[in-house]
Write a protein that holds these residues in place. Sequence first.
Motif, PDB file in Angstrom:
ATOM      1  N   ILE A   1      -1.051 172.127 101.769  1.00  0.00           N
ATOM      2  CA  ILE A   1      -2.204 173.009 101.630  1.00  0.00           C
ATOM      3  C   ILE A   1      -1.709 174.419 101.912  1.00  0.00           C
ATOM      4  CG2 ILE A   1      -4.571 173.471 102.341  1.00  0.00           C
ATOM      5  CD1 ILE A   1      -4.122 170.651 101.187  1.00  0.00           C
TER       6      ILE A   1
ATOM      7  N   THR B   1      -6.583 178.555 102.100  1.00  0.00           N
ATOM      8  CA  THR B   1      -7.377 177.549 101.386  1.00  0.00           C
ATOM      9  C   THR B   1      -8.573 177.145 102.242  1.00  0.00           C
ATOM     10  OG1 THR B   1      -5.548 176.696 100.073  1.00  0.00           O
ATOM     11  CG2 THR B   1      -7.357 175.176 100.522  1.00  0.00           C
TER      12      THR B   1
ATOM     13  N   VAL C   1      -7.707 164.712  99.332  1.00  0.00           N
ATOM     14  CA  VAL C   1      -6.519 165.268  98.686  1.00  0.00           C
ATOM     15  C   VAL C   1      -5.459 164.176  98.669  1.00  0.00           C
ATOM     16  CG1 VAL C   1      -4.724 167.026  98.793  1.00  0.00           C
ATOM     17  CG2 VAL C   1      -7.080 167.593  99.454  1.00  0.00           C
TER      18      VAL C   1
ATOM     19  N   VAL D   1      -2.318 172.346  97.007  1.00  0.00           N
ATOM     20  CA  VAL D   1      -3.604 173.039  96.937  1.00  0.00           C
ATOM     21  C   VAL D   1      -3.430 174.449  97.484  1.00  0.00           C
ATOM     22  CG1 VAL D   1      -6.029 173.016  97.618  1.00  0.00           C
ATOM     23  CG2 VAL D   1      -4.811 170.854  97.268  1.00  0.00           C
TER      24      VAL D   1
ATOM     25  N   ALA E   1      -7.512 178.623  97.432  1.00  0.00           N
ATOM     26  CA  ALA E   1      -8.290 177.635  96.681  1.00  0.00           C
ATOM     27  C   ALA E   1      -9.486 177.196  97.516  1.00  0.00           C
ATOM     28  CB  ALA E   1      -7.429 176.434  96.318  1.00  0.00           C
TER      29      ALA E   1
ATOM     30  N   LEU F   1     -12.055 173.761  97.902  1.00  0.00           N
ATOM     31  CA  LEU F   1     -12.524 172.417  97.577  1.00  0.00           C
ATOM     32  C   LEU F   1     -13.855 172.199  98.267  1.00  0.00           C
ATOM     33  CD1 LEU F   1      -9.285 170.241  97.978  1.00  0.00           C
ATOM     34  CD2 LEU F   1     -10.066 171.572  96.000  1.00  0.00           C
TER      35      LEU F   1
ATOM     36  N   LEU G   1      -8.975 164.627  94.760  1.00  0.00           N
ATOM     37  CA  LEU G   1      -7.731 164.891  94.042  1.00  0.00           C
ATOM     38  C   LEU G   1      -6.808 163.692  94.216  1.00  0.00           C
ATOM     39  CD1 LEU G   1      -7.040 168.560  95.264  1.00  0.00           C
ATOM     40  CD2 LEU G   1      -8.703 167.748  93.568  1.00  0.00           C
TER      41      LEU G   1
ATOM     42  N   ILE H   1      -3.832 172.267  92.488  1.00  0.00           N
ATOM     43  CA  ILE H   1      -4.964 173.190  92.448  1.00  0.00           C
ATOM     44  C   ILE H   1      -4.459 174.526  92.946  1.00  0.00           C
ATOM     45  CG2 ILE H   1      -7.245 173.738  93.386  1.00  0.00           C
ATOM     46  CD1 ILE H   1      -7.277 171.425  91.434  1.00  0.00           C
TER      47      ILE H   1
END
Length: 462
Positions: free
Chosen positions: A310, A314, A325, A331, A335, A337, A343, A349
Amino acid sequence: MALDIVIMAAGKGTRMKSARPKVLHRLAGRSLLQHVVDTAATLKADRTVAITGHGAAQVEAAFAGAGLAFVRQEPQLGTGHAVQQAVPQLHDEGTTLILNGDVPLIEADTLAKLVHACGGKSLALLTVVLDDPTGYGRIVRSGDSVGGLVEAIVEHKDANEAQRRIREVYTGVMAAPTALLKRWLANLKNDNAQKEYYLTDVVAMAVAERVRVVATHAHDETEVLGINSPAQLADLERRYQRRQADALMEAGVRLADPGRFDLRGELTCGQDVEIDVNCVFEGRVELGNNVRIASHCVIRNCRIADNAVIHSFTHIDGEALGARVGAGALVGPFARLRPGAELAEEVHIGNFVEVKNSTLARGAKANHLAYLGDATVGERVNYGAGSITANYDGANKHRTVLGDDVHVGSNCVLVAPITVGAGATIGAGSTVSKDVPPGQLTVARAKAASLPGWTRPLKAKK
């Protein structure tokens, strides 16, 4: 033997300088009172009574349905007066445990030991030795040593100079035989400097009646610190976070800086997890083996599988639906989510991509500036920069389905409900509102036109 718990939560908290009742201020994502209520619940008491006063309606509304009985202390005339309001709610026999709603980190095993020490016969006090006991009631014993018999508790504002040098203090937590407590409360006087009824005066009554007064000790100062000001709240927050950080590092988690770590819920980690600075974890978060969380991430209610990364900044918030995830997924950075984002393995992402209530199958990629809402995305799909699913028609949500190996070009709008067949390609800049057949190129955009002689409008001169 009945066990009743009384939680004092009536204070105004003047030094907080806030319209919010003191016990509703938050520590590690939960209100001070919620911490106490959660710990008290582990004792499985027959009845738990919360005494409210300042902001009573707010406090009671915040804990509606929590299984608490409420009594109000109006006006607030001291700790003894507060507990007097709870007397009609208490059983006639057994033990009453008295807690404070602004002392959030009291531990369950400490309370269990205190209740056991009381045994329905003795008055049991929870004490601690402080380097700076200012503001706390001092424990006065019959001898000079800490092991002497307890004779009284003297409030700081009523203590003389010799008594103020005593470092062993009363934490505000006691367990008492309920029948004796009721009698002692009825006999409290307010002949003191503040004209208040002190709960601590029951100690002298117990001594006078030759009731055994015992003391058990808290694990440490942090466990029994109360909150009276924003500075004290901030200090306790950092103490609490450091305690959680130490526990994680003891279990093998690598924290870049334990002083810049915040856990406001429950975090479980596999082996070889790395967490960079200024990350916040809320709700329930699970991190698999070899997960790496880069700096400045906020993660709430999410499961992150092995080997996922990550990247910085994020934001993941699964709310009630949760987010997931998959193993080896990448990610971020930047980003987002949202609830229902799922995912699968090796999904990418990228920066400024938002995913909500959507599943992305193995190897799917949305690397730049995109939105996927209410979508089912197949394996190895490439979702272009600037593309969005138009999932909301102003009244209802609709779903977009992308088959395996679909390629969506940049700056596309997929107007749901729509299905794009496996292997299809959507040309850049297309707005597609009908199903797309598999394996074909679909382009839906207006023909470019140039207008000769056109001039750009100019601002009028003043």
